[in-house]
Every structure is written in structure tokens, then in C-alpha cells.
Design an enzyme around this catalytic site. Structure first.
Site, PDB file in Angstrom:
ATOM      1  N   ASP A  23      15.579  13.887 -68.142  1.00  0.00           N
ATOM      2  CA  ASP A  23      15.085  12.637 -68.745  1.00  0.00           C
ATOM      3  C   ASP A  23      16.043  12.200 -69.859  1.00  0.00           C
ATOM      4  O   ASP A  23      16.495  11.057 -69.902  1.00  0.00           O
ATOM      5  CB  ASP A  23      13.674  12.848 -69.329  1.00  0.00           C
ATOM      6  CG  ASP A  23      12.752  13.532 -68.348  1.00  0.00           C
ATOM      7  OD1 ASP A  23      12.415  12.921 -67.344  1.00  0.00           O
ATOM      8  OD2 ASP A  23      12.371  14.706 -68.599  1.00  0.00           O
ATOM      9  N   GLU A 257      18.195  15.334 -61.076  1.00  0.00           N
ATOM     10  CA  GLU A 257      18.687  13.989 -60.757  1.00  0.00           C
ATOM     11  C   GLU A 257      20.126  13.760 -61.246  1.00  0.00           C
ATOM     12  O   GLU A 257      21.007  13.372 -60.499  1.00  0.00           O
ATOM     13  CB  GLU A 257      17.752  12.952 -61.402  1.00  0.00           C
ATOM     14  CG  GLU A 257      18.209  11.541 -61.189  1.00  0.00           C
ATOM     15  CD  GLU A 257      17.140  10.481 -61.466  1.00  0.00           C
ATOM     16  OE1 GLU A 257      15.944  10.753 -61.245  1.00  0.00           O
ATOM     17  OE2 GLU A 257      17.513   9.384 -61.906  1.00  0.00           O
TER      18      GLU A 257
END
Ligand code: TRH
Length: 353
Positions: A23, A257
Site C-alpha cells: 500500500d 502488487e
């Protein structure tokens, strides 16, 4: 250095750290790019600066202003000013008083929800969709990263290629105490979630006919030699230096990610440990990516096994590694030829400001 016809904008990025590094990693990367490549004045509001301190220990040196986002309830947010562009990462919702203040601006800010990356086919259809606020005169848009030209694209800095060309592998190895690379050595980086197949893979590496050097950033592992496997722990590297590690390896194990995207830019064979979700939603994401990626069946089988379906067959996979270089390079070239995420995001905002 700024794009033509473009006035610098103010931008607030809101980031809630759910877990791990992704994040913060994605938000930091985007914030840095908007500030350094587009001249935007960027504030990154983040509720936990710990991951940032590891990925960007020098973040206070600018050009992004990092602000701690206090998350107590009732929310103590004292809205000072709002920005032209407001980006909430992964649906984290800016504080209510901030949203109220956004609605009082003479000109509504462009409000984006930066979503998670997925190769699933529905993504292009949802990218850019708008959602009017139920009460206030505000509209939020969904901004989906993706591989398809109809999505928001992937984060990639303008100087990526230049940094790569300037990379000195020998100096990198020397700096981290690695001997110069023997011609038959396979250098592997490992960044994954705890994974049941790992002990078997380590045994397969130890029994490999050729030397394998395993580099483990931020793992807390101890250096050791087992058969033909040398385990070499590395510190957790600042974000740009993690790219260097990927460039220095023949094979990269990545996860989540952001490291997954970096491995694709590195254009080296890689294995993805997808972020596991309780409802098995990750399996559809993994299948979707494998369906668009040109890797051969052995790589796909190895990836599925690494993600819980079967046992990773190292000897079979190792035999295919040399043949994977070309498709990986072609894949990176195809993706890099498309506008990157920051570029598309800036265009998206300018069309709406
Ligand atoms: O750490 P991750 O697993 O992060 C995330 C989060 O768990 C998030 O909640 C989840 O939704 C998301 O994955 C999909 O993996 P990721 O995304 O690869 O982020 C790791 C970051 O850490 C990335 O920016 C690269 C950086 N990094 C360094 O800067 N130095 C290092 O040495 C290493 C190993 C990583």
C-alpha cells in the site's frame, strides 16, 4: 521537464497501510512520480510511516510532503486546505471533514479511487467509471491500473531505462559482499509470503547440479551454504535499489502488487506469489494474468504450484529458464511502449479540472 500545457497541480494522496509494504509502496511511487515528473505539489497522507521509512529512508528530503494521517475516532482531522486532485488509495476514504471541505471549493477537485492491479477482463470496462457522492456535489472516479491499453496502466518512472543502463552489476555484487558471478551460477532473489513449498524448493536448489545463490532482502535469514545452494541475506533495500537487485538476478520471486510490476520491468524470468485472499479471489487474478502473459506452460505450471496447486518442479522449470529471457523482454517492451500510470492519471485529471 514538465509536460507541455500543464500547470503544476496540488494533489493529496491518502493511504491506509493494511499490511506489508505494498500500500505504502504504490502510493509512494506514484507520489514521487507526480512530484518529480509533473511538478505537482504532492502531500502523501499515510496512517503508518513505518513501511515508508524502510522503502524511502530519505523521504523527508522531498519533493513529496509526507504527513501522518491520524486515524483515531472520532476523526480529529482539522481540514486545512484541500487539493485540486485527491487520490484515495485502495478505497481508503479520506476523512469526512476533508470530504466536506472538498465540496466547498469553487471548482470541484478531481477525486480518484486508485484501485488494486488486476489483469481480469472486466477491469477495462470499470476503469474511469464515476460515482456521484450521495449528498455532496462531488464525483469520485475509479482509476484501475492494468495491462490492457483501456486501463490506467502500470507505474513506471521516466528514468527507468536510463537507471538500468547505468547499472553496474559487479559493483552491486561487491557492495553486498557477493563474489563476482561464476559463469554457471544462477542468482535468484526471493521476496514472498510464508509459503509451504519453500522448504522443498530449498532442498531442490541444494541438490542442483549448478551453483545457486539465493538473495533474500529483508528476510532476517542467516547466511548459509547447503550443497550447491548459498543463501545470502540482504538488507531491505530502498525502493530504487530493489530494482537493482532484480536486474542483478537471473530469476526473481516477487509478490503482492508493486514488486510483481517491477519484476516485469526488469524483464527477467520471475515467479509471482500472489497476495492470498480469503475468498480465493486471488486465483481468478492469477489465472487472468497467466492468460495474457506469453510465458510457456512450464512457467505457468511452476507459478500455479508456487501458489498452492501442486508441487513446484524445479529441475523441469530450471531447464526452461534460458528460453524465458526473450518472452520476458518482449513482454516488458510491449508494456513499456504504452503510457505509464502516472501519465494516464495526469491526463485523466487534466481533462476534468
Ligand atoms: O509487501 P507486499 O506484500 O504488499 C502488498 C500489501 O500486502 C497489500 O495489502 C496488498 O494489497 C498488496 O501487496 C497487493 O508486496 P508488494 O506489493 O510487492 O510491495 C512491496 C514493496 O516493497 C514494493 O514497493 C517494493 C518494496 N521493496 C523495497 O523497497 N525493498 C526491498 O528490499 C523489498 C524486498 C521490497
Amino acid at each position: 521537464m514538465f509536460e507541455d500545457l500543464q500547470q503544476p497541480k496540488n494533489c493529496d494522496i491518502f493511504c491506509t497501510v493494511v499490511d506489508n509494504f505494498g500500500d505504502a509502496g504504490v502510493c509512494w511511487r506514484l507520489a514521487r512520480q507526480l512530484a518529480s515528473e509533473y511538478g505537482w505539489r504532492v502531500r502523501l497522507w499515510i496512517d503508518d510511516t513505518a513501511p515508508l521509512l524502510r522503502m524511502a529512508p530519505d523521504h523527508a528530503a522531498g519533493p513529496v510532503e509526507v504527513r501522518l494521517w491520524p486515524k483515531m475516532w472520532p476523526n480529529p482531522w482539522l481540514a486545512e486546505d484541500t487539493a485540486d486532485v485527491v487520490i484515495e488509495a485502495f478505497a481508503c476514504e479520506p476523512p469526512a471533514p476533508y470530504v466536506e471541505a472538498m465540496a466547498t471549493r469553487a471548482r470541484s477537485p478531481v477525486w480518484l479511487n486508485l484501485e488494486y492491479l488486476s489483469a481480469e477482463s472486466w477491469v477495462a470496462g470499470c476503469h474511469g467509471l464515476s460515482s456521484p457522492h450521495p449528498r455532496l456535489p462531488l464525483v469520485k472516479h475509479f482509476f484501475f491500473p492494468g495491462f490492457d491499453p483501456g486501463t490506467g496502466g502500470l507505474l513506471r518512472e521516466r528514468d527507468y531505462e536510463a537507471r538500468r543502463e547505468a547499472f553496474d552489476e559487479s559493483a552491486f555484487r561487491a557492495e553486498f559482499g557477493l563474489p563476482q558471478k561464476a559463469p554457471d551460477e544462477t542468482t535468484i532473489s526471493l521476496f514472498s509470503y510464508p509459503n509451504p513449498p519453500l522448504p522443498d524448493l530449498l532442498r531442490a536448489w541444494a541438490a542442483s547440479p549448478r551453483p545457486i545463490r539465493l538473495l533474500q532482502p529483508g528476510s532476517g535469514e542467516t547466511a548459509r551454504i547447503e550443497g550447491n545452494l548459498t543463501v545470502h541475506p540482504l538488507p531491505f533495500l530502498p525502493q530504487p535499489r530493489y530494482d537493482e537487485l532484480l536486474w542483478a538476478c537471473d530469476l526473481n520471486f516477487v509478490r503482492g502488487e508493486d514488486s510483481f510490476v517491477r519484476a516485469q520491468w526488469a524483464a527477467k524470468p520471475f515467479v509471482w506469489h500472489i497476495y492470498p485472499q480469503t475468498d480465493e479471489a486471488h486465483q481468478a487474478k492469477l489465472d487472468a494474468f497467466l492468460s495474457i502473459h506469453p510465458a510457456g506452460p512450464q512457467l505457468k505450471a511452476f507459478w500455479q504450484a508456487w501458489n498452492g496447486a501442486g508441487t513446484p518442479d524445479w529441475p523441469e522449470f530450471a531447464a526452461t529458464l534460458p528460453g524465458l529471457k526473450a518472452p520476458m523482454q518482449q513482454w516488458a517492451k510491449t508494456l513499456a511502449a504504452r503510457p505509464d500510470l502516472a501519465n494516464r492519471l495526469v491526463q485523466f485529471c487534466l481533462e476534468r479540472l
